[in-house]
Design an enzyme around this catalytic site. Sequence first.
Site, mmCIF file in Angstrom:
data_model
loop_
_atom_site.group_PDB
_atom_site.id
_atom_site.type_symbol
_atom_site.label_atom_id
_atom_site.label_comp_id
_atom_site.label_asym_id
_atom_site.label_seq_id
_atom_site.Cartn_x
_atom_site.Cartn_y
_atom_site.Cartn_z
ATOM 1 C CD GLU A 189 3.686 0.327 -0.553
ATOM 2 O OE1 GLU A 189 3.203 0.524 -1.686
ATOM 3 O OE2 GLU A 189 3.202 -0.487 0.271
ATOM 4 C CB VAL A 232 6.581 -8.499 -3.200
ATOM 5 C CG1 VAL A 232 6.850 -9.984 -2.960
ATOM 6 C CG2 VAL A 232 7.401 -7.652 -2.233
ATOM 7 C CB CYS A 315 -13.488 -0.222 7.769
ATOM 8 S SG CYS A 315 -14.445 0.785 8.935
ATOM 9 C CB CYS A 495 -16.186 -0.606 13.777
ATOM 10 S SG CYS A 495 -17.033 -0.036 12.293
#
Length: 580
Positions: A189, A232, A315, A495
Site C-alpha cells: 500500500e 504495484v 456506495c 446502504c
Amino acid sequence: MDTLKHLSPFIAVAAQLQPADMGTLAAAGFRCVINNRPDAEGENQPSSAEMQAAALASGLQYHYLPVLSGQISDENIAAFTALLNQVRGPVLAFCRTGTRSTSLWALSEAHHLDPLALLNTARSNGYDLSGLAPRLEQRWQQAPVSQPQSSASATQRYDVVVVGGGAAGCAVTASLLRRSPELRIAVVEPRDQHYYQPGWTLVGAGIFERARTERAMARCIPNGAQWIRAAVAGFEPEKQCIVLEDGNRIGYRALVVCPGLSLDWDAVEGLKEALGKNGVTSNYQFELAPYTWQLVQNLRRGLALFTQPPMPIKCAGAPQKALYLSCDWWRKEGVLKDIEVEFSSAGAVLFGVPTFVPPLMKYVERYNARLNFNTTLTAVDGPAQKAWFKQVNAAGNSQIIEKDFDFLHAVPSQHAPDFIRQSPLANVDGWVEADHETLRHPRYGNIFSLGDVCAAPNAKTAAAVRKQAPVVAENVIAVLTGKGPRALYDGYGSCPLTVERGKVVLAEFGYGGTLLPTFPLDPAVPRRLAWELKVKMMPSIYFDMMLRGREWLAEPKHLPHEPMPVEATAACNFEKDAGQ
C-alpha cells in the site's frame, strides 16, 4: 441486567451478574462472558465456578480473569487483550460495578484508539475513567506501529500478498492472521493515511468532523503483517509474483487483490478544475466534504444540483444521501421553499432494489426534489456556474441540457485502477475477475479478490467487505493447505440511507436484490435505531472490529464440497424497471 452497557458492538460491561442471568445473555445474542471479579470479594457473591456452570449450560463461553480493584497491572491488560483477540463476540465482561471491566477495555484499546474517544465512550455509559487518562495517553504514545518498507528485493516471498491497505486489505489481513497467526503476509500500500470513507457523507452534513474519518495507515495495518509502502505496477501470475513500480518483484503462495477503485474526475469536462470553489463540491473526496457543509449552510436560494454517474460506483446511495441531508438542513432552516433541488442520475430508477424506492420517494416528495433519470453530467464551467447534461429518452434519443446552478454536488465516474485494467487479472470491463461466491479468480486458483475492485455484482460498500473478508480468508487458507474453497459470499451489501437527521432507511441486500436484514424489523421503514447504528456504532464496527478481524455477524456460509462456478445477478440494479 439493568446495568448492562455497550462500549462497542463487540463488547458490553455490567455490574455483578447472577447465574440466572446467563440464559438472558445467551438469548440477547452474547457468545462469551468474562468475569473480572475475584472470588469472595463480597458477601453473597456467586463463585466463578457457579457462574461458569450457568454460562456453559446456556451455551456461552466463560473466562475467569480476576483483577483486584484499583490494581490493574500491565499483565492484566495483556491477558484481557489476548482474550478479546481469541474469543468470538459479542462479549459481556463484568465485575462488582463494571468499572474494572470498562477500565480493562479502555487500556486494552489505547494502543490504537485516541484516549479522548475512550474516555468519552466510558463517560457516556456512566463510567468516569479520568484517573486513567495519563496511563491511556502513555499507551497511545508508546503503541507499536507497522513500519513501512519502501520496497522489496526480488528474493522476497510471502505466504500471502495483499494488494491494497484500505478497508478490504486491512480486513482480510486481520481475518487471515486471526485464523493463522503464523502466516507471512505482506500488505502492499503506497498511502500513509487510511480513510473511513462512509463517514464523508456525514462530514458533508456537519455531523462528523473530518478528522474522525482519518487515521495513520501504520495504525490500521494489522500487527503481524509486513507493510510494504510501494505501488504495484503489474502482475505475473504464471510466476506467482507482483511487480512494483520500482521494478522489484514480490513472490506469493496466494494473492489477494483489493486496491479499491479510481475516481475519474476527468470524465466530466471542467469538473476537476471546478472542484472546491464556485459552489462545486463532492463528498467523494476527503478534502471537499467540509466544503459541502459550508455550501449547504450558506445557500439560501437558487438551484441545487445533485448528480449520480453510471454504475458501478462505491456506495450507490451516497449521491442521494447528500441530497437528503442537505434538504433536511434547508427545511429546518426554513429556506427549502426558496431552493430548487434536482437529482440527475444516469440510472433509470431512484434505487436499484425496488423495496426501498417507495420510502425514498416519500422523502423526495417531502423535499420537493425533481428527479431526472437517464441524465448524465458531461461538463462544468465553475466560474460561470453552468453545467451540461446528456439526457436520453425512452426511444434512445439524446439531447444536451444546460443549467445554471448555485450549488453542485457532483459524483465522478469510477473504474478499476489502471494497473488492474491493464493486467491479466481483469475482465472485459477492467475489474478483477472472481467467482461470485468464492471470490476466487476463475483462471488463477491462488488469486482472490474483494472490495470495490472485485468484479462480483454486489454493491460496492464497506459493509460488503465486512462479509467478504472472512470468506476470502477461509478460502485462501484452504488453498494454502491444498484444499478447495468452501466458504461462500451471498452478495451482502448495506446502504444506510440517511433520509433526514435522526432517521435512516437501512437497506441490506444480496445478489439479485434479495433482502438480507440483520434485524427482525421492516427494512423499508426509516428508523432512529438505524441512525444510531450509522452515526455512533459504525465507526467502531469499522476500526475496532472489521479492521481487527473481529467478525461480528459475519461468519461465512460453507458447503461440504467445492462449489461450482456461479454467475450471480446484480445486487443493486439501477437500469431495470422498478415500477417508477
